[in-house]
Each structure stands twice: as C-alpha cells, then as structure tokens.
Design a protein around this motif. Structure first.
Motif, PDB file in Angstrom:
ATOM      1  N   GLN A 182       0.951  -1.180   0.180  1.00 40.11           N
ATOM      2  CA  GLN A 182      -0.181  -0.021   0.135  1.00 40.11           C
ATOM      3  C   GLN A 182       0.754   1.222  -0.088  1.00 40.11           C
ATOM      4  N   ARG A 183       1.960   1.289   0.886  1.00 41.82           N
ATOM      5  CA  ARG A 183       2.808   2.666   0.792  1.00 41.82           C
ATOM      6  C   ARG A 183       3.499   2.682  -0.392  1.00 41.82           C
ATOM      7  N   THR A 184       3.928   1.503  -0.984  1.00 35.09           N
ATOM      8  CA  THR A 184       4.891   1.783  -1.975  1.00 35.09           C
ATOM      9  C   THR A 184       3.987   2.219  -3.395  1.00 35.09           C
ATOM     10  N   ILE A 185       2.450   1.718  -3.305  1.00 31.54           N
ATOM     11  CA  ILE A 185       1.694   2.448  -4.475  1.00 31.54           C
ATOM     12  C   ILE A 185       1.426   3.635  -4.304  1.00 31.54           C
ATOM     13  N   ILE A 186       1.123   4.193  -3.046  1.00 25.75           N
ATOM     14  CA  ILE A 186       0.771   5.643  -2.686  1.00 25.75           C
ATOM     15  C   ILE A 186       1.828   6.494  -3.137  1.00 25.75           C
ATOM     16  N   LYS A 187       3.116   5.992  -2.856  1.00 25.46           N
ATOM     17  CA  LYS A 187       4.454   6.936  -2.998  1.00 25.46           C
ATOM     18  C   LYS A 187       4.931   7.143  -4.301  1.00 25.46           C
ATOM     19  N   ASN A 188       4.291   6.117  -5.197  1.00 27.97           N
ATOM     20  CA  ASN A 188       4.734   5.934  -6.663  1.00 27.97           C
ATOM     21  C   ASN A 188       3.572   6.343  -7.518  1.00 27.97           C
ATOM     22  N   LEU A 189       2.410   6.934  -6.967  1.00 26.05           N
ATOM     23  CA  LEU A 189       1.282   7.400  -7.788  1.00 26.05           C
ATOM     24  C   LEU A 189       1.858   8.442  -8.925  1.00 26.05           C
ATOM     25  N   ASN A 191       4.288   8.484 -10.323  1.00 24.11           N
ATOM     26  CA  ASN A 191       5.136   7.970 -11.389  1.00 24.11           C
ATOM     27  C   ASN A 191       4.228   7.145 -12.312  1.00 24.11           C
ATOM     28  N   TYR A 192       2.959   7.135 -12.258  1.00 29.61           N
ATOM     29  CA  TYR A 192       2.029   6.415 -13.113  1.00 29.61           C
ATOM     30  C   TYR A 192       2.320   6.806 -14.576  1.00 29.61           C
ATOM     31  N   ASP A 193       2.461   5.718 -15.280  1.00 33.89           N
ATOM     32  CA  ASP A 193       2.471   6.009 -16.813  1.00 33.89           C
ATOM     33  C   ASP A 193       1.171   5.479 -17.150  1.00 33.89           C
ATOM     34  N   ARG A 194       0.377   6.591 -17.698  1.00 32.93           N
ATOM     35  CA  ARG A 194      -0.910   6.509 -18.014  1.00 32.93           C
ATOM     36  C   ARG A 194      -1.020   5.806 -19.532  1.00 32.93           C
ATOM     37  N   LYS A 195      -0.034   5.994 -20.393  1.00 34.81           N
ATOM     38  CA  LYS A 195       0.058   5.829 -21.811  1.00 34.81           C
ATOM     39  C   LYS A 195       0.307   4.263 -21.824  1.00 34.81           C
ATOM     40  N   ASN A 196       0.947   3.644 -21.185  1.00 31.11           N
ATOM     41  CA  ASN A 196       1.145   2.226 -21.038  1.00 31.11           C
ATOM     42  C   ASN A 196       0.590   1.398 -19.719  1.00 31.11           C
ATOM     43  N   LYS A 197      -0.197   2.403 -18.873  1.00 25.83           N
ATOM     44  CA  LYS A 197      -0.993   1.870 -17.830  1.00 25.83           C
ATOM     45  C   LYS A 197      -0.144   1.086 -16.814  1.00 25.83           C
ATOM     46  N   PHE A 199       2.818   1.107 -13.232  1.00 31.91           N
ATOM     47  CA  PHE A 199       3.600   1.987 -12.438  1.00 31.91           C
ATOM     48  C   PHE A 199       5.321   1.937 -12.775  1.00 31.91           C
ATOM     49  N   ILE A 200       5.810   2.908 -12.551  1.00 26.23           N
ATOM     50  CA  ILE A 200       7.238   3.083 -12.554  1.00 26.23           C
ATOM     51  C   ILE A 200       7.765   3.112 -11.172  1.00 26.23           C
TER      52      ILE A 200
END
Length: 377
Positions: A182-189, A191-197, A199-200
């Motif tokens: 959960q923390r990893t996703i929140i902190k990396n939101l 960096n979300y690559d919308r084109k390729n859908k 997370f980086i």
C-alpha cells in the motif's frame, strides 16, 4: 429393572472388595457372574492397590495366593483392559502413591510407558534411582514431552511478545514478507505511466519488525520445592522459548536453600530439567538478592518470581529483598502457579503483603503469562 439394579450393586461391591469379595458376597444373586467377568480386573487392581493393605493395618490377602503378575505384565494388561485415561491414572498412582520405582529403573518398562506430563514429573522426582542407559531412555521421554509442550506454547508466545509487524514505521529488512504494498503504491502514484498503464517504481517500502525496538530483560526465579514441580517444568520451557527471541534477554534461576543460575543452559531445556534437584528447604530472600544483581536496566526488566511463597527463613528478610527489587522500578510479578491445571497452594498472607508493596501477584497459565509480558513490552 430391579434385576439390573441388583446386578449393578453386586458389580460395585465386587470392584470395591476385589479379591476379598469371595467371603462377603458368596451366595448373593449375580455374584458368580460378576466374579467371572471381573477376575482379570481383580488381579490387575490388586497388584497395585493390594499394597494399601499391610500387616500394620491388620490386613493381608485373606489367605489367597499372591499375584503372579510382574511389572511388565501388569503394564501390558492395564493397556488391554482399560481405556487410555484410566491407564494414565493407574500409572500415575503407581509412581506417586505407591513408589513403584521399578517402572522407572527398568529400561524396557520405562520405554513402554506413555510419554506424558505425569510421566515427565515422575522422572524428575525419581531420576536419582536411575543409572546407565535408563537415564538416556528417560531423557528421550523428557525430550518428547517437552517438545510437545513447546509446540503448544511457541506460537502463542511469539505472537504475544514479538507482536504484529509495526505498520507505522518504515523498516529496512527488505524481504517479501515485509513488503509494504500500500505505501509503495501511494508513494509512486506520481510515477504512473498513463499511456502504458503501469507504475514506474522508483522506491520500494517495507514494514519494520516490532522486535527491533523492544529489547527487554526477563529474569525468572523458580522455587524448585516439590509442590512447584509443574511450575518448574513450564518455567524452564518458557525460558527456553524466550531465549530464542531477539526482543528479549532471558535469565533463569532455580533455587531451594541454594541458588543456581541456569541461564547458560536455556538452549536445551531437557538437560536443564534433568539437572533440577527437587525438594529441600526454601530460601526466597536469598534468591531475590541474587536476582537483584541481574538487573542491568530495571526500567526495561520484567522480574518474575515463581513460588508458593512458603519461605523457610525470615519472612521480613524476604519482604525487604522484594522491596529492594520493586524500588528499582522494574516490573515485578509473583506467580503462585504457572501451569494449566489451575491448582494453587500458596501463602496467602505473603501474597497480600507483596501485592500491597507493589508487586503483581497472580496464578497464570503459560499463555496468560506470555500475553501479560506482551502487553508490557
């Protein structure tokens, strides 16, 4: 219905009188049938309980022939005739009430016994009679019973004392089980690559373990007088489990009129228990004074006295030694019993006095002790 009740009454008297029933019951309706049914039971029970009737009480065997049973044959027969629960009762009484030490001094007989708590206690009480290979067989039985106790306790103790993973602090133990999704996703939101859908992930986050922050010292003093045998066993097993937890530093001290520090033997509770010498006097004050020397950091120490509080020396000296420990600021717990049986026999006046001085006084099961310690740390 009346006939069945008569038969039940005859059966009861037949069991009560055993091999001495021939005179009083001969001629009574149903006796001959009961006699045939209970003949083997009579022989088995008389082999044990016939020891109750000696010359000093005016009884003998009523002129009957002596039993041809031997200890191995008796053990074999009780397992054939009676259910497991009854067998355990008979074995327990044979050892504790009638001192049939041959059950423990004959290797073949000893190895035929069912490993259980009653047998473990008997081995500790009578191990002085054992020699050579019998001791090795006894150790194997102790090992089996102790390992069973540990299996039943270890998970509860670890859960209570180590605690759940601390999800409020970032940790540095980078393992899959500590991965904070959960923390990893929140902190990396961001960096979300919308084109390729996708997370980086620039940074991974992990939970930290509570045990990294909870280094406590536990000092356990155990009264090894005969009445405390259950508590001695559970104290040794629990101290062994505690010693393997990184969150704790554990000291175990056994005492009667002498004080023996067994902290270096916690790795192997079997050898530890086999070294215990039961009985003798009790000098609680002396043990408390020694325990006081182990208080390196009182503010983070749990001091546990396991005793029935039947001091063999000055009670005032015991109170002074206890007050000195309480005054250090450590958590002082007096356990009047540590087992699952709930049988508590202790000096109630001494318990009240120690409670008034500031000690926690209780009779706890091992699981309850683990929970109590977990709440503190």
């Amino acid at each position: 219905m009346e006939s069945r009740m008569k038969q039940e009454n005859v059966n009861r008297w037949r069991l009560l009188l055993g091999q001495n029933a021939a005179g009083p019951l001969t001629g009574i309706e149903g006796y001959e049938e009961a006699s045939f049914v209970y003949k083997e039971v009579d022989e088995i029970l008389h082999y044990l309980y016939g020891r109750e009737y000696g010359d000093e009480r005016g009884y003998r065997q009523g002129g009957q022939e002596g039993s041809s049973l031997t200890v191995p044959a008796w053990l074999s027969k009780i397992r054939t005739v009676f259910p497991k629960e009854t067998v355990e009762i008979l074995e327990k009484q044979a050892l504790e009430r009638y001192n049939m030490t041959e059950l423990l001094t004959d290797r073949a007989v000893l190895e035929s016994l069912e490993p259980n708590m009653h047998l473990l206690k008997s081995i500790l009480q009578f191990k002085g009679y054992m020699k050579g290979q019998v001791i090795q067989s006894a150790k194997e039985i102790v090992r089996k019973v102790v390992e069973e106790i540990k299996r039943n306790l270890e998970s509860e103790i670890q859960t209570s004392i180590i605690g759940a993973i601390n999800r409020q602090k970032r940790g540095y133990s980078k393992s899959l089980k500590n991965f904070d999704v959960q923390r990893t996703i929140i902190k990396n939101l961001k960096n979300y690559d919308r084109k390729n859908k996708r997370f980086i992930l620039e940074q991974l986050y992990f939970h930290s373990n509570v045990q990294q922050y909870n280094k406590w010292n536990i000092v356990i003093l155990v009264d090894e007088s005969g009445s405390m045998l259950d508590s001695v066993i559970y104290s040794a097993v629990m101290a062994s489990i505690f010693s393997k937890l990184a969150a704790l530093k554990t000291n175990l001290v056994i005492f009667d009129t002498k004080v023996v520090d067994l902290s270096s033997q916690l790795e192997d509770p079997i050898d530890l228990l086999m070294s215990v010498q039961l009985g003798g006097g009790t000098h609680i004050a002396k043990a408390l004074k020694y325990g006081n020397t182990l208080l390196e950091n009182p503010g983070r120490t749990i001091f546990i006295l396991v005793s029935d509080l039947e001091e063999g020396y000055s009670m005032h000296e015991m109170y002074r030694a206890a007050q000195a420990i309480i005054d250090t600021g450590c958590k002082f717990l007096v356990l009047t019993a540590l087992d699952f049986a709930g049988n508590v026999h202790y000096n109630k006046q001494a318990a009240r006095t120690l409670a008034d001085m500031g000690a926690h006084v209780a009779a706890l099961t091992p699981n309850e002790l683990a929970q109590w310690i977990g709440k503190i740390i």
